[in-house]
Design an enzyme around this catalytic site. Sequence first.
Site, mmCIF file in Angstrom:
data_model
loop_
_atom_site.group_PDB
_atom_site.id
_atom_site.type_symbol
_atom_site.label_atom_id
_atom_site.label_comp_id
_atom_site.label_asym_id
_atom_site.label_seq_id
_atom_site.Cartn_x
_atom_site.Cartn_y
_atom_site.Cartn_z
ATOM 1 N N ASP A 4 0.824 -1.109 -0.051
ATOM 2 C CA ASP A 4 -0.027 0.148 -0.151
ATOM 3 C C ASP A 4 1.040 1.304 0.101
ATOM 4 O OD1 ASP A 4 -2.054 1.870 0.226
ATOM 5 O OD2 ASP A 4 -2.849 1.021 2.009
ATOM 6 N N LYS A 41 -5.647 -5.676 3.844
ATOM 7 C CA LYS A 41 -6.495 -4.458 3.387
ATOM 8 C C LYS A 41 -7.274 -4.911 2.515
ATOM 9 C CE LYS A 41 -6.326 0.351 2.009
ATOM 10 N NZ LYS A 41 -5.481 1.541 2.116
ATOM 11 N N SER A 55 -8.274 1.508 5.127
ATOM 12 C CA SER A 55 -7.035 2.207 5.320
ATOM 13 C C SER A 55 -6.500 2.352 6.957
ATOM 14 C CB SER A 55 -6.652 3.554 5.028
ATOM 15 O OG SER A 55 -6.994 3.257 3.244
ATOM 16 N N LYS A 66 1.145 9.372 -5.257
ATOM 17 C CA LYS A 66 -0.370 9.024 -4.929
ATOM 18 C C LYS A 66 -1.267 10.243 -5.189
ATOM 19 C CE LYS A 66 -2.978 7.820 -0.790
ATOM 20 N NZ LYS A 66 -2.961 6.886 0.348
#
Length: 444
Positions: free
Chosen positions: A9, A106, A131, A284
């Site tokens: 992640d 996740k 998250s 991101k």
Amino acid sequence: MNFIVIFADDLGYGDLSSYGHPTIRTPHLDKMATEGQKWTNFYVGASVCTPSRAALLTGRLPIRNGMMGNKERVLFPDSMHGIPSEEITIAEQLKKVGYATACVGKWHLGHKEQCLPTNNGFDYYFGIPYSNDMSFSGEFSSAEERKDVLGGSKETKSEYFNVPLLRNEKILEQPADQTTITKRYTEEAVSYIKKNKAKPFFLYLAHNLPHIPLFASKDFLGKSDRGLYGDVVEEIDYGIGEIIKTLKEEGLAENTIVVFTSDNGPWLSFDEKGGSAGLLRAGKGTTWEGGMREPCIFWSPGNIAPGIIHDLGATMDLLPTFSAIANVPLPENRPLDGYDLSPTLFQQKASPRDHIYYYRSTELFAYREGPYKVHFVTQGAYGQFGGREEHRQPLLYNLNEDPSEKYNIADKHPEIIARLQARIQKDTLSIERGKDQLRDRSGK
Ligand code: MG
């Protein structure tokens, strides 16, 4: 053939030693990259968690599978919806031919019961359903304080984040102890492999880390030259080593394909607490390369033809690839956005993929075909890299010659922009139809 997908992640393109990081040690992933295939032009379906995960599991662009986000780009603990039940996940595909399936880690495709992994093709689930920074139990007095607490420059404790840890649909622990979460995910993965060695299995191991806030267990804390972020990545790498060791000990290495990649680029607004996109631009949340191009390693001794692959690939290709290898017909009643990469994986034939779509929510921001990438809209994220800009004359980059997207060549090559635009108009017809379906569905 068994399949294991390991999904990090917010790990960036530049965060593994084999992808050029000068101080993070990732010996297990590096060895897999040498023994298997290391892809250098591999993409995700979106630059944030929820749509990226939906793209991987369904083989479809987020605007088709309903997880594209609109006002909010990802799901939150108060979200009522999640992955539509009509979507077919990799797990549902492989179950058609008798695979055992598990999701560890996740999820982030909805945490109401009907949206959980166990109702979307997985026999088993163990993990935090969204998250690790969500459900903060205090209040931030300012954006600065939020950054300090999440980024760890003020003392950050796992119990500040009231996230649940589930086994199947039941809460085991809340708040989840995040200091041992990577270790526990590895243990779950190893034990699942041992228990299911007699039948084909699909294991989707989606680590919550190195998403901020960062936590490592005692054995890794303070060990990396890269600081806490390096500790976290090195613990993930160690766990991957344990998984490979287990596959070898159980005699499964030659009939298991292991894939490693990450859901989106690094969260750069947290300074050194976030990762690195290496030589790629931004991170991101953006449709620059740093947001959507990821490290990707395929490993399976005797099956994957070792080498470095410069061809295009994407997480949406995993569903068609696994389906081809496991001999499961593709779903017929819907457009897919993935390609069967197995000829590239097994024989190093040219990848069947020649283009990448870069969407932000429902809007097409950029498009790549071969080496050329055209940007129609650019926008930063998390207060960095500028505001929204609509480019009347689109930007054009040659990513083979200019991977950092520094030199706009639009003036020199209007014919390339015209060619790419023509191709998009042809393709977006079917995408628009996908959007209509979504509208019908959400109106139900
Ligand atoms: Mg992410």
